[in-house]
Design an enzyme around this catalytic site. Structure first.
Site, mmCIF file in Angstrom:
data_model
loop_
_atom_site.group_PDB
_atom_site.id
_atom_site.type_symbol
_atom_site.label_atom_id
_atom_site.label_comp_id
_atom_site.label_asym_id
_atom_site.label_seq_id
_atom_site.Cartn_x
_atom_site.Cartn_y
_atom_site.Cartn_z
ATOM 1 C CB ALA A 108 -0.952 -0.014 1.191
ATOM 2 C CB THR A 109 4.211 2.111 1.364
ATOM 3 O OG1 THR A 109 3.870 1.770 2.710
ATOM 4 C CG2 THR A 109 5.136 3.320 1.356
ATOM 5 C CG ASN A 150 -3.418 3.074 10.038
ATOM 6 O OD1 ASN A 150 -3.912 4.099 9.546
ATOM 7 N ND2 ASN A 150 -2.195 3.060 10.522
ATOM 8 C CD GLN A 172 -5.481 -1.617 8.766
ATOM 9 O OE1 GLN A 172 -6.138 -2.610 9.091
ATOM 10 N NE2 GLN A 172 -4.198 -1.492 9.037
ATOM 11 C CB SER A 220 -1.398 -3.696 1.859
ATOM 12 O OG SER A 220 -0.325 -4.415 2.408
ATOM 13 C CB THR A 262 10.870 -9.759 -12.422
ATOM 14 O OG1 THR A 262 11.931 -9.502 -13.335
ATOM 15 C CG2 THR A 262 10.294 -11.139 -12.660
ATOM 16 C CB CYS A 283 9.927 6.369 22.278
ATOM 17 S SG CYS A 283 9.025 5.700 23.664
#
Ligand SMILES: *Cc1c(COP(=O)(O)O)cnc(C)c1O
Length: 372
Positions: free
Chosen positions: A69-70, A151, A179, A199, A239, A321
């Site tokens: 999906a990215t 998400n 999602q 995805s 490919t 973090c």
């Protein structure tokens, strides 16, 4: 270990694994090769393409395979603004709760391609409304990108209504459906979608494979993001990964049954009922679906829970973090959550091989770390 993070990656379905192994063994050829073995591999790919197209009401020729999906989000947004037809329409609208990768592509287009980006914010239920979109539309808006199912919150946006508004204004619409695919109904015509990202590993398929739907792709003048040797009709070089693609197809075939089984387990209401009977205060953030939701436990020491049960439960947090500072996720900030609450927020996502007892154990651990 009990896995509560299917929204990050859904466990591989056995049918998808079988197909992956079978295809690696039986189809060594490059699917672009002109010989019989290449043709056989190409045929397997076309079968998977048809399954995916059918699942969203598209034509097989409108489906392009990507690494996930990215990449699909990159291809949809970048190609759109590289296309000559968008030359004088440089306004992009995205929601503030998009996946990080959509924000990153929008930033990139703003920096390098003369694109103006506007953000629309969700309401307090975590939902992006057509009314919010309407307020930011400009005469030169050419693309809107609003995800289908968020998400982090598990909230669904009304893509059909957003699509109707975009259609009325002659604006193209992209949705990141990583999602929602096979969890919520999707029809690219009913929703008036021009682009849609998928995805495989969010539906029990393998990581590293996805697809993008591009309406009337063959009639468009689309610039690839990955230039190559002509694969995917010149739109995406490299490919084709036959085993990943056929395994993606197997996941498309078998995920709906797995998801129905998951829904029948009613694990969310089971968890919330247990928390109530154990006297653990909680708040659900947004109007979420049953298999994916965000929960804040105001009286619970969530960081200790994570630290001390890390080998028992796999859980996603609502904060990350960055160096020393704990930062609330951009999605929780977008729904107005304060940092001290974001630190007590978990994203819980279920899969179909869990049992109610797994959820009982989680509820009991939550109760153990709760102040009374
Ligand atoms: C997982 C996810 C992505 C990224 O997908 P990949 O296939 O891992 O690149 C993008 N958008 C949403 C909404 C996701 O959940």
């Amino acid at each position: 270990m009990i896995y509560f993070d299917s929204a990050a990656s859904y466990p591989l379905l056995p049918e998808a694994l079988d197909e992956l192994q079978r295809c690696f063994k039986e189809h060594p050829a490059n699917p672009s090769s002109a010989h019989l073995a290449g043709e056989a591999a190409a045929k397997k790919i076309e079968d998977a393409r048809e399954l995916i197209a059918d699942a969203i009401g598209a034509l097989p020729s409108e489906i392009v395979f990507t690494s996930g999906a990215t990449e699909s989000n990159n291809l949809a947004l970048k190609s759109h603004f590289y296309e000559p037809a968008s030359k004088d329409k440089r306004h992009l609208v995205i929601s503030s709760i998009e996946h990080k990768c959509v924000h990153a592509v929008a930033d990139y287009l703003q920096r390098t391609a003369n694109v103006n980006v506007s953000l629309i914010h969700p309401n307090t239920k975590g939902i992006v409304t057509p009314e919010a979109l309407e307020r930011v539309l400009e005469n030169d808006t050419s693309l809107v990108s609003v995800m289908h199912l968020n998400n982090e919150l598990g909230t669904a946006n009304p893509i059909e209504e957003i699509g109707a508004l975009c259609f009325e204004r002659g604006i193209k619409l992209h949705t990141d459906a990583a999602q929602s695919f096979l969890k919520l109904p999707i029809d690219v015509d009913d929703m008036n979608l021009d682009y849609l990202s998928l995805s495989a590993h969010k539906i029990g398929g393998p990581k590293g494979i996805g697809a993008v739907y591009i309406r009337d792709r063959r009639a468009r003048d689309i610039e690839p993001v990955i230039h190559g040797a002509g694969q995917e009709e010149g739109l995406r070089g490299g490919t084709l990964a036959t085993p990943l693609i056929t395994s993606f197809g197997a996941a498309v075939k078998h995920f709906p049954a797995a998801y129905r089984k998951l829904q029948a387990l009613q694990l969310k209401s089971h968890l919330l009922n247990r928390l109530e009977s154990l006297g653990v205060p909680f708040q659900i953030n947004g109007e979420s679906i049953d298999s994916l939701f965000s929960i804040t436990l105001p009286n619970t020491d969530v960081s200790r829970l994570l630290r001390e049960t890390g080998r028992q439960f796999i859980l996603a947090t609502g904060s990350a973090c960055s160096s020393k500072e704990i930062q609330a996720s951009h999605v929780l900030i977008a729904i107005g959550m304060q940092r001290n609450m974001a630190e007590r927020t978990l994203r819980i996502s279920f899969h179909h091989t869990l049992v109610p007892d797994n959820v009982d154990r989680l509820a009991e651990s939550m109760a153990f770390f709760t102040r009374r």
